[in-house]
Design a protein around this motif. Sequence first.
Motif, PDB file in Angstrom:
ATOM      1  N   PRO A  29      43.672  44.281  36.832  1.00  0.00           N
ATOM      2  CA  PRO A  29      42.787  44.699  37.917  1.00  0.00           C
ATOM      3  C   PRO A  29      43.615  45.082  39.147  1.00  0.00           C
ATOM      4  CG  PRO A  29      42.232  42.494  37.076  1.00  0.00           C
ATOM      5  CD  PRO A  29      43.610  42.834  36.605  1.00  0.00           C
ATOM      6  N   VAL A  30      43.433  46.308  39.606  1.00  0.00           N
ATOM      7  CA  VAL A  30      44.140  46.838  40.767  1.00  0.00           C
ATOM      8  C   VAL A  30      43.166  46.820  41.947  1.00  0.00           C
ATOM      9  CG1 VAL A  30      45.349  48.828  41.741  1.00  0.00           C
ATOM     10  CG2 VAL A  30      45.548  48.306  39.287  1.00  0.00           C
ATOM     11  N   ILE A  31      43.554  46.190  43.052  1.00  0.00           N
ATOM     12  CA  ILE A  31      42.682  46.083  44.219  1.00  0.00           C
ATOM     13  C   ILE A  31      43.040  47.177  45.221  1.00  0.00           C
ATOM     14  CG2 ILE A  31      41.798  44.577  46.036  1.00  0.00           C
ATOM     15  CD1 ILE A  31      41.340  43.467  43.271  1.00  0.00           C
ATOM     16  N   ARG A  78      45.518  37.946  50.987  1.00  0.00           N
ATOM     17  CA  ARG A  78      45.760  36.514  50.767  1.00  0.00           C
ATOM     18  C   ARG A  78      45.229  36.081  49.401  1.00  0.00           C
ATOM     19  NH1 ARG A  78      42.755  33.847  54.088  1.00  0.00           N
ATOM     20  NH2 ARG A  78      42.089  35.412  55.602  1.00  0.00           N
ATOM     21  N   ALA A  79      44.110  36.666  48.969  1.00  0.00           N
ATOM     22  CA  ALA A  79      43.566  36.342  47.652  1.00  0.00           C
ATOM     23  C   ALA A  79      44.497  36.827  46.546  1.00  0.00           C
ATOM     24  CB  ALA A  79      42.184  36.974  47.494  1.00  0.00           C
ATOM     25  N   ILE A  80      45.056  38.018  46.716  1.00  0.00           N
ATOM     26  CA  ILE A  80      45.983  38.556  45.717  1.00  0.00           C
ATOM     27  C   ILE A  80      47.221  37.675  45.610  1.00  0.00           C
ATOM     28  CG2 ILE A  80      47.542  40.499  45.255  1.00  0.00           C
ATOM     29  CD1 ILE A  80      45.324  42.306  46.488  1.00  0.00           C
ATOM     30  N   ASP A  81      47.689  37.173  46.749  1.00  0.00           N
ATOM     31  CA  ASP A  81      48.911  36.354  46.771  1.00  0.00           C
ATOM     32  C   ASP A  81      48.668  34.904  46.343  1.00  0.00           C
ATOM     33  OD1 ASP A  81      50.380  38.518  47.655  1.00  0.00           O
ATOM     34  OD2 ASP A  81      50.205  37.980  49.776  1.00  0.00           O
ATOM     35  N   ALA A  82      47.415  34.500  46.234  1.00  0.00           N
ATOM     36  CA  ALA A  82      47.117  33.113  45.866  1.00  0.00           C
ATOM     37  C   ALA A  82      47.567  32.837  44.433  1.00  0.00           C
ATOM     38  CB  ALA A  82      45.617  32.851  46.005  1.00  0.00           C
ATOM     39  N   ASP A 142      43.819  52.674  49.600  1.00  0.00           N
ATOM     40  CA  ASP A 142      44.861  51.839  50.187  1.00  0.00           C
ATOM     41  C   ASP A 142      45.125  50.701  49.203  1.00  0.00           C
ATOM     42  OD1 ASP A 142      46.557  50.304  51.721  1.00  0.00           O
ATOM     43  OD2 ASP A 142      45.095  49.837  53.281  1.00  0.00           O
ATOM     44  N   LEU A 143      46.200  50.835  48.435  1.00  0.00           N
ATOM     45  CA  LEU A 143      46.500  49.851  47.402  1.00  0.00           C
ATOM     46  C   LEU A 143      47.000  48.550  48.021  1.00  0.00           C
ATOM     47  CD1 LEU A 143      48.318  52.077  44.757  1.00  0.00           C
ATOM     48  CD2 LEU A 143      46.056  51.039  44.552  1.00  0.00           C
ATOM     49  N   LEU A 144      46.388  47.441  47.603  1.00  0.00           N
ATOM     50  CA  LEU A 144      46.757  46.132  48.136  1.00  0.00           C
ATOM     51  C   LEU A 144      47.559  45.304  47.147  1.00  0.00           C
ATOM     52  CD1 LEU A 144      43.467  45.102  49.966  1.00  0.00           C
ATOM     53  CD2 LEU A 144      45.364  46.506  50.784  1.00  0.00           C
ATOM     54  N   GLY A 145      47.356  45.534  45.859  1.00  0.00           N
ATOM     55  CA  GLY A 145      48.069  44.753  44.860  1.00  0.00           C
ATOM     56  C   GLY A 145      47.236  44.588  43.606  1.00  0.00           C
ATOM     57  N   THR A 146      47.653  43.682  42.756  1.00  0.00           N
ATOM     58  CA  THR A 146      46.971  43.464  41.484  1.00  0.00           C
ATOM     59  C   THR A 146      46.682  41.990  41.273  1.00  0.00           C
ATOM     60  OG1 THR A 146      49.060  43.232  40.262  1.00  0.00           O
ATOM     61  CG2 THR A 146      48.132  45.452  40.439  1.00  0.00           C
TER      62      THR A 146
END
Length: 201
Positions: free
Chosen positions: A125-127, A13-17, A107-111
Motif C-alpha cells: 500500500p502506497v500512501i 507518523r503512522a507510516i513510520d510507526a 504527494d508520496l508519503l511512503g508505504t
Amino acid sequence: MTVNPDLKDRLCRAIDAPGRPSSDYDLNPDTVLSEGRKLRHAGVLIAISDAPQPHVWLTKRSPRLKHHPGQVAFPGGKLEPQVDRDVTDAALREAEEEIGLPRARVDLLGTLPPHETVTGFTVTPVIGLVAGAFAPRPELGEVAEVFTVPLAHLLDPDSYRIERRRWRGDWRAYYTVPWGPYYVWGATARMLRALADRMGA
C-alpha cells in the motif's frame, strides 16, 4: 493548493510507526501456508484528498473483468518489470490509467508493510496525498465507478466488521468496512484497517 499539514504529519507518523505485514490470513490462524510459495508483487495507491474533508479514493471494478469483478479496490495493480521501477511506480501508473490521476498530483508519503493475498500477491500500500479538487476519469474497461469514503470513517475501528464466507471449501473470516451502497471487504478492508490501527496508535 497545498494539503493540510496536520494531516500530512499524522500520516507520516503512522507510516513510520512499528508494525508487521498484514495478510488475508490474519483472521484465519489455522491456515497452513507453503514455505516455497511464490508471490507476485503489486502496488496499490491509497490516495487521500483533503478538500473539503479528508477522503480516500476507491474504485468499483468492472463486472466484465475476469478477476474480482464488481469488487471495491484501490487503484493499482501488479508490478510490470518492463515499465515499472518498483511497486510505488506500479501503483502510480495504474492510478493514472484506471482513474486518470496524474502522478504529478500525488504527494508520496511512503508505504505500509506489504499485504499477502489469498490469490498469491504481495501488495504494497502506497500512501499519497492529492491536493485540490480532482475529477476522476475511470477507465471503463476496468473501472465501473470511482468514489470516495471519508477518511474519518475508515480510521474508526467501530466502522469495521468481521464476516465469514466459504472459499475453496473452507470458511474464511475477513474484514469489511461498508460505506453507503459500497461493500468494502477483503484485502482492501484489511489494508485500510492496518492504516487505521497505525493512525490510532
